[in-house]
Scaffold this motif. Structure first.
Motif, PDB file in Angstrom:
ATOM      1  N   ASP A   1       0.871  -1.177   0.000  1.00  0.00           N
ATOM      2  CA  ASP A   1       0.000   0.000   0.000  1.00  0.00           C
ATOM      3  C   ASP A   1       0.909   1.228   0.000  1.00  0.00           C
ATOM      4  O   ASP A   1       1.651   1.446   0.973  1.00  0.00           O
ATOM      5  CB  ASP A   1      -0.874  -0.068   1.259  1.00  0.00           C
ATOM      6  CG  ASP A   1      -1.630   1.226   1.490  1.00  0.00           C
ATOM      7  OD1 ASP A   1      -1.542   2.128   0.647  1.00  0.00           O
ATOM      8  OD2 ASP A   1      -2.296   1.314   2.530  1.00  0.00           O
TER       9      ASP A   1
ATOM     10  N   GLY B   1      -3.764   7.129  -3.870  1.00  0.00           N
ATOM     11  CA  GLY B   1      -4.406   7.274  -2.557  1.00  0.00           C
ATOM     12  C   GLY B   1      -4.685   8.710  -2.169  1.00  0.00           C
ATOM     13  O   GLY B   1      -5.197   8.961  -1.081  1.00  0.00           O
ATOM     14  N   ASN B   2      -4.342   9.676  -3.021  1.00  0.00           N
ATOM     15  CA  ASN B   2      -4.604  11.079  -2.684  1.00  0.00           C
ATOM     16  C   ASN B   2      -5.865  11.565  -3.386  1.00  0.00           C
ATOM     17  O   ASN B   2      -6.163  11.140  -4.513  1.00  0.00           O
ATOM     18  CB  ASN B   2      -3.420  11.963  -3.099  1.00  0.00           C
ATOM     19  CG  ASN B   2      -2.268  11.868  -2.115  1.00  0.00           C
ATOM     20  OD1 ASN B   2      -1.989  12.791  -1.373  1.00  0.00           O
ATOM     21  ND2 ASN B   2      -1.612  10.716  -2.081  1.00  0.00           N
TER      22      ASN B   2
ATOM     23  N   THR C   1      -5.084  12.916   1.973  1.00  0.00           N
ATOM     24  CA  THR C   1      -4.801  11.482   2.045  1.00  0.00           C
ATOM     25  C   THR C   1      -6.012  10.682   2.518  1.00  0.00           C
ATOM     26  O   THR C   1      -5.929   9.471   2.685  1.00  0.00           O
ATOM     27  CB  THR C   1      -3.612  11.186   2.996  1.00  0.00           C
ATOM     28  OG1 THR C   1      -3.989  11.582   4.313  1.00  0.00           O
ATOM     29  CG2 THR C   1      -2.365  11.918   2.584  1.00  0.00           C
TER      30      THR C   1
ATOM     31  N   GLN D   1       5.940   8.745  -5.087  1.00  0.00           N
ATOM     32  CA  GLN D   1       4.780   9.535  -4.614  1.00  0.00           C
ATOM     33  C   GLN D   1       5.181  10.999  -4.463  1.00  0.00           C
ATOM     34  O   GLN D   1       4.487  11.912  -4.896  1.00  0.00           O
ATOM     35  CB  GLN D   1       4.300   9.017  -3.239  1.00  0.00           C
ATOM     36  CG  GLN D   1       3.648   7.651  -3.246  1.00  0.00           C
ATOM     37  CD  GLN D   1       2.168   7.723  -3.616  1.00  0.00           C
ATOM     38  OE1 GLN D   1       1.815   7.543  -4.770  1.00  0.00           O
ATOM     39  NE2 GLN D   1       1.309   8.008  -2.652  1.00  0.00           N
TER      40      GLN D   1
ATOM     41  N   GLU E   1       4.903   4.891   2.482  1.00  0.00           N
ATOM     42  CA  GLU E   1       5.415   6.241   2.672  1.00  0.00           C
ATOM     43  C   GLU E   1       5.361   6.656   4.147  1.00  0.00           C
ATOM     44  O   GLU E   1       6.285   7.271   4.656  1.00  0.00           O
ATOM     45  CB  GLU E   1       4.572   7.188   1.813  1.00  0.00           C
ATOM     46  CG  GLU E   1       5.174   8.563   1.658  1.00  0.00           C
ATOM     47  CD  GLU E   1       4.345   9.433   0.707  1.00  0.00           C
ATOM     48  OE1 GLU E   1       3.316   8.965   0.185  1.00  0.00           O
ATOM     49  OE2 GLU E   1       4.750  10.587   0.504  1.00  0.00           O
TER      50      GLU E   1
ATOM     51  N   MET F   1       0.499   4.291   0.622  1.00  0.00           N
ATOM     52  CA  MET F   1       0.383   5.196   1.766  1.00  0.00           C
ATOM     53  C   MET F   1       1.137   4.617   2.972  1.00  0.00           C
ATOM     54  O   MET F   1       1.828   5.342   3.679  1.00  0.00           O
ATOM     55  CB  MET F   1      -1.087   5.417   2.148  1.00  0.00           C
ATOM     56  CG  MET F   1      -1.906   5.933   1.007  1.00  0.00           C
ATOM     57  SD  MET F   1      -1.447   7.614   0.579  1.00  0.00           S
ATOM     58  CE  MET F   1      -2.571   8.461   1.601  1.00  0.00           C
ATOM     59  N   SER F   2       1.006   3.307   3.192  1.00  0.00           N
ATOM     60  CA  SER F   2       1.718   2.706   4.318  1.00  0.00           C
ATOM     61  C   SER F   2       3.217   2.700   4.071  1.00  0.00           C
ATOM     62  O   SER F   2       4.005   2.919   4.994  1.00  0.00           O
ATOM     63  CB  SER F   2       1.241   1.276   4.565  1.00  0.00           C
ATOM     64  OG  SER F   2      -0.005   1.318   5.172  1.00  0.00           O
TER      65      SER F   2
END
Ligand SMILES: C[S@@+](CC[C@H](N)C(=O)[O-])C[C@H]1O[C@@H](n2cnc3c(N)ncnc32)[C@H](O)[C@@H]1O
Length: 251
Positions: free
Chosen positions: A3, A165-166, A126, A228, A8, A5-6
């Motif tokens: 994922d 994811g943004n 986010t 990202q 990052e 987001m995770s």
């Protein structure tokens, strides 16, 4: 499949604390500002929010904790951090020792009206429940309390890729969401108006990144986080995204 987001905000956050510790304490704050990096923008917020030593500052989506430490250093405010990623919570506690709770902005574990000042920097885009996050921020603030936001708004559509994811609102949609959640905009400033970061700060951020790259160059999480970040950078460069800081009053 990881994922992004995770990658990052969890794994890389924990590695960032390792890199900062290896470089020394003077690197902690620049290393810990992930996304709100400009000291001029943070100073503007500290002044606009009129932070004082008697304020408890709630930092929502606090990441590695650099902005909270910046606020504590420049105003003596006492930060409380809320952050959903365990790696970032550990990193913030390790670098700065602030009280840090693992929580998402949509469900904050605090009583209604329990803070006079909160901020939420680089977080709103986010989440796909932006009205829910703003309602929760309003709930934990006392009437007349201040909320600082750092937000990215999308100015025009294009075929350029957006970071995974943004969700970037338009500026009018953001204004409507803020009003509906019970906030008035007292002041705002575009990030581009603050000019470049001071050379010394930039050099420290670059050294942290170089140390992270040296340690994790071949790691997929690091590569995803880099992608990202450069995707957002490109959108800002071409003017498709605008970053702004806002001082809001809870009505
Ligand atoms: C771009 S980083 C900014 C971190 C920090 N505010 C700063 O300026 O350095 C975004 C942060 O928001 C957190 N985040 C993502 N979704 C969130 C949510 N639903 N509630 C609270 N925080 C969230 C991420 O884990 C990450 O730490």
């Amino acid at each position: 499949m990881t994922d992004p987001m995770s990658d990052e905000f969890d794994a890389v956050a924990a590695w960032t604390a390792d890199a900062a510790v290896s470089l020394g304490a003077s690197y902690y704050i620049p290393a810990g500002c992930r996304g709100s990096g400009s000291p001029a923008a943070l100073s503007w917020l500290v002044d606009a929010l009129a932070l004082t030593s008697s304020d408890r500052l709630l930092d929502v989506g606090a990441g590695v904790g650099g902005p909270a430490a910046f606020a504590a250093q420049s105003s003596s405010a006492r930060p409380v951090l809320a952050e959903p990623e365990p790696g970032a919570c550990r990193a913030a506690r390790r670098l700065f020792g602030f009280p840090t709770v693992r929580a998402a902005a949509e469900a904050l574990p605090f009583a209604s009206g329990s803070f006079d000042v909160a901020w939420c920097l680089g977080v709103l885009c986010t989440t796909d429940d932006q009205p829910g996050v703003l309602a929760e921020l309003r709930r934990v603030l006392a009437a007349g309390g201040h909320l600082g936001l750092l937000v990215f708004t999308v100015d025009r559509a294009s075929n350029r890729p957006h970071p995974t994811g943004n969700h970037f609102p338009t500026a009018p949609a953001l204004r409507t969401m803020l009003r509906d959640a019970g906030f008035d905009i007292a002041a705002s400033k575009e990030m581009s108006a603050f000019g470049p970061e001071p050379a010394g700060w930039r050099r420290q951020v670059d050294m942290v990144d170089a140390e992270l790259d040296r340690r994790h160059h071949d790691d997929e999480s690091w590569q995803i986080a880099q992608r990202q970040s450069s995707t957002i950078g490109r959108l800002l460069e071409v003017g498709e995204l605008t970053g702004s800081v806002l001082d809001l009053r809870a009505d």
